[in-house]
Design an enzyme around this catalytic site. Sequence first.
Site, mmCIF file in Angstrom:
data_model
loop_
_atom_site.group_PDB
_atom_site.id
_atom_site.type_symbol
_atom_site.label_atom_id
_atom_site.label_comp_id
_atom_site.label_asym_id
_atom_site.label_seq_id
_atom_site.Cartn_x
_atom_site.Cartn_y
_atom_site.Cartn_z
ATOM 1 N NE ARG B 292 -6.060 12.739 1.385
ATOM 2 C CZ ARG B 292 -5.926 14.060 1.387
ATOM 3 N NH1 ARG B 292 -6.844 14.818 1.974
ATOM 4 N NH2 ARG B 292 -4.890 14.635 0.819
ATOM 5 C CE1 TYR B 433 -0.132 4.284 1.565
ATOM 6 C CE2 TYR B 433 1.357 3.636 -0.188
ATOM 7 C CZ TYR B 433 0.453 3.302 0.790
ATOM 8 O OH TYR B 433 0.145 1.991 0.985
ATOM 9 C CD GLU B 434 -3.734 8.151 -2.006
ATOM 10 O OE1 GLU B 434 -4.408 9.188 -2.174
ATOM 11 O OE2 GLU B 434 -3.290 7.481 -2.949
ATOM 12 N N GLY B 435 -1.394 11.934 0.975
ATOM 13 C CA GLY B 435 -1.422 13.118 1.845
ATOM 14 C C GLY B 435 -0.806 12.757 3.177
#
Lengths: 593, 593
Positions: B292, B433-435
């Site tokens: 993140r 992406y990545e949350g």
Amino acid sequence: MTYRAPVSDILFTMRHVSGLDRALGEGLYDDLSTDLAATILEEAGRFANDVIAPLNREGDKHGAIFKDGVVTTAPGWKEAYAAWTDAGWNALPGPVGYGGQGLPVLLNSACVEMWNAASMAFGIGPVLTMGAIEALIAHGSEDLKSRYLEKLVSGEWTATMNLTEPQAGSDLAAIRTRAERVGDGTYRITGQKIFITYGEHDLTDNILHLVLARLPDAPAGTRGISLFLVPKFLPDGTRNDARCHSIEHKMGIHASPTCTMMFGDHGGAIGWLVGEENRGLACMFTMMNNARLAVGLQGVAIAERAYQQALAYAHERRQGRAIGSTQDGMSPIIEHPDVQRNLLTMKALTAAARAICYLTAEGIDRAHRDKDETSRRKGNERASLLTPVAKAFATDVGVEVASLGIQVHGGMGFIEETGAAQHLRDARIAPIYEGTNGIQAIDLVARKLPLSGGETVRTQIASMRATVTRVMKEGTPAFGATAPRLRDAIESLDRATGYLLKTVSSNAPAEALAGATPYLRLFALAQGGAALAEAALAANALMSGGDKDPAHASRIALCRFFAENIAVAAKGLEDTVLSGADFLRDASLALAS
Amino acid sequence: MTYRAPVSDILFTMRHVSGLDRALGEGLYDDLSTDLAATILEEAGRFANDVIAPLNREGDKHGAIFKDGVVTTAPGWKEAYAAWTDAGWNALPGPVGYGGQGLPVLLNSACVEMWNAASMAFGIGPVLTMGAIEALIAHGSEDLKSRYLEKLVSGEWTATMNLTEPQAGSDLAAIRTRAERVGDGTYRITGQKIFITYGEHDLTDNILHLVLARLPDAPAGTRGISLFLVPKFLPDGTRNDARCHSIEHKMGIHASPTCTMMFGDHGGAIGWLVGEENRGLACMFTMMNNARLAVGLQGVAIAERAYQQALAYAHERRQGRAIGSTQDGMSPIIEHPDVQRNLLTMKALTAAARAICYLTAEGIDRAHRDKDETSRRKGNERASLLTPVAKAFATDVGVEVASLGIQVHGGMGFIEETGAAQHLRDARIAPIYEGTNGIQAIDLVARKLPLSGGETVRTQIASMRATVTRVMKEGTPAFGATAPRLRDAIESLDRATGYLLKTVSSNAPAEALAGATPYLRLFALAQGGAALAEAALAANALMSGGDKDPAHASRIALCRFFAENIAVAAKGLEDTVLSGADFLRDASLALAS
């Protein structure tokens, strides 16, 4: 997910926000009635949904193709354009004397929104044709009018606007394209123009280019530019010396050919003067003002389409379990508060942008149709004031909403097949063309605020205040903090306006220009909020009268969301206008690396 | 226009904002010195500029190609990746025992920014490998570590993260991929994973897939997910039953293959457990937190590159004559106030996002390296608090700045050859992406604010206040209204924080979640402003000491611009957090069409 024209929202906005009901009552629109307007909108919506919208994705993938000077549009486009003109849509706002239906700009604006929501790459073409019609009506000789207007009004032929050259974009004073008098009433045009939308295509048999150029003895700068009509095919059927050299590889609106045009590579393109020599810029502004509203409507259009697609996805896609959900398993993501915020932001911004564009259209109609001269003047000034706001705010909204639309889709939003990404790619041109949004903001501050010594903008602010006073008196709990929040936004606008009126005419105009962009946004938040409040007030009155359409409660909730969650940015924007320009002193310092 | 790594700005931010000088003084970073750090950054910058950046446009045009299960990267990518690993860049933060250089996360973060500015599609690959290294170090068996870590640390092999399935994106509880115990210590994995970055490629001989899957007897939900290592090629050299089915056609990062992976189509892919059964999510979070931060750095990276390109264009492009210009003819557009505002907004947002990311990296280093347990815990909590802010704010900034970069270019910005459009297309994935950034905001409000009973966030706010107090005491005129503006922003943050801490643990958590996204932005404005003020204070001190580097005055001017023109949005954001959640009650009403 395709597009469904939001006809009832559009009609409601026209009637209760931009004054269609009042105008009809006053007879401003001749024989038009609410029922007839509704019927036309329904028909237009059906055409947009059924004929144009299905072409949008294919147009993006296929694009317009250039080969050997010829541009071929994407599969199905030629047929769709023919069906569209056959149905009379191009002629809707055109003058009755030349085959047009003479319907209001307001009504046509609603249609322009729908064509562009169905496909922005399709919708932009006719915008240029309509601009050329207006320029010819206002400035063209009787000969040019009788030769060309009917073909343009019907859409049998299209038109283009040839302003930009490599060195002349925002600054038209730098135009180099040359025009020479032949002596027989024609001119020979030589030069290169870039970024010419639909400069070449296979939709029609002929294309009329309106071209800005300089006469040999013209004064330097913008007072030495003339406007010429240069047809692709001459009246005798021979090909003119005006050719497409190439088309651009763009981020979006792939199906709209953006052409580099070469005039006079083989001796000079034959052209006819439109208006007077050296007065071309004034003629061009006739085209540009309405084109600016149309581009604003493109912003509304793409925002509406992106919202519809995101809303549908949010109903369908399930992830996580929403707080308070009474259902087993994963909830539709529309039940999650953060997704609701995104969707409401999209819907509220779209509605505000639409309202501002329609208010602008009403001003244009008023300027042309009102019997009273003072009303015409006021309508014209109101439209002039609102045009840069409509263009810049609505196109910024188009980009913001399309980007939020991708976000609501999560990973799927980044995949081209989903279609959400195309909306952002398409939307991104609208803040740029027809005068960048920075140019719009400067136009608003430097030329529009001073109209009638500031009276025009003060009247507009007074009208926003009057709306809020009515909300305050209403006292309906569903309005929440709408009144105080909008009042704060309007007072911020008022203070910023006073500051700019003083500054722009002082010896520090750069400071006014430094605050132009945040000021335009501030204006739009106050005006947009007031417009949504007008809609909500009308909805509330209808509900009180027993109208059970659930859309009415929805309008109040949307207005409240806008006031409490979007208009609250006003104070920060006021701060930047009032004191933010201090950066000018140190700007080159701060930008040094 | 290519990229030039802003090494001196990066080093200055590391030293004076994210505490490199202090950490070096304390011996936190072993043998590292300022000079060594500077040398490493210079080398990395050169590599990014000279080797990676030139591939960016070609990678976008060519893309990764999928055919018959094989992915071929764009021309030059394989060579560039080999040169990059040969130079030891992949091993920079890796553990010394496995061939790594054991350098700080902070230093590597600066490098990650540079790789991604040079090419985001290139930079994202190693992010996944580094995540896998961390997961293996923390949770892998000695056998797995000795078998795979060295290859991953050197970059000879790469790794992937296989989380997402069609029905399981933000909600990993819905994962269906199955794992069965074989009895020999291996597992058979069966299922489909989507959106797998560099799931297949030709850069390396082997690829290690980390895969989330469920055992037959696993409990439902997230407590029944296990993590497995599934290599493309097994230790004996045979091909594993893990194949790429197709790659996505995306809006951006075309050179990064995004794969649909099929595990076990021919009987089951062989995998090894990482960590304990049913504890896979905890292992995955080890990877995800640092990933993140890395994605946040991508936002900084693309913003920096877009800014550089827009700045260069604004110096070169001439249009109009600027107010007060002493030169004849058209001025470079950088002299126009509205363009200056755009460029300063781009630069200031980029600098704030960079500072927040580097502060996060410093927290991670502190958590791992400090000798004092309390300091480690505090560092860990600070990093945990800042990670969602770094990820979401910096990636939003990436999109905003790339979009402004297009705007500065005018019509040229929309033409793909210019390169400005690619930055926006590339940047648009990072908020997803990545949350998604919505998930980050929820993480911040629901999980990070309550850390240590709210003490972590209160400490962070206190540290922002301390910075502003120092600015206030400074009294240097160049700071303008920096102190009062930042103080207002921090007080807004403080009130919003108090409200959310109360609300999130009350019976109205939905109201807290409804305000999560504006709260995260508010946090970032206050934190970003404080960080830029730290930089400005340090610059001011150096100037007072006789340092004549003009960059110092530039830092003060930039900080002031941020405070007076960007941080002023704080109050509006506070309003939406505190009272904006009222929309929840009527949300479904407002979203009904």
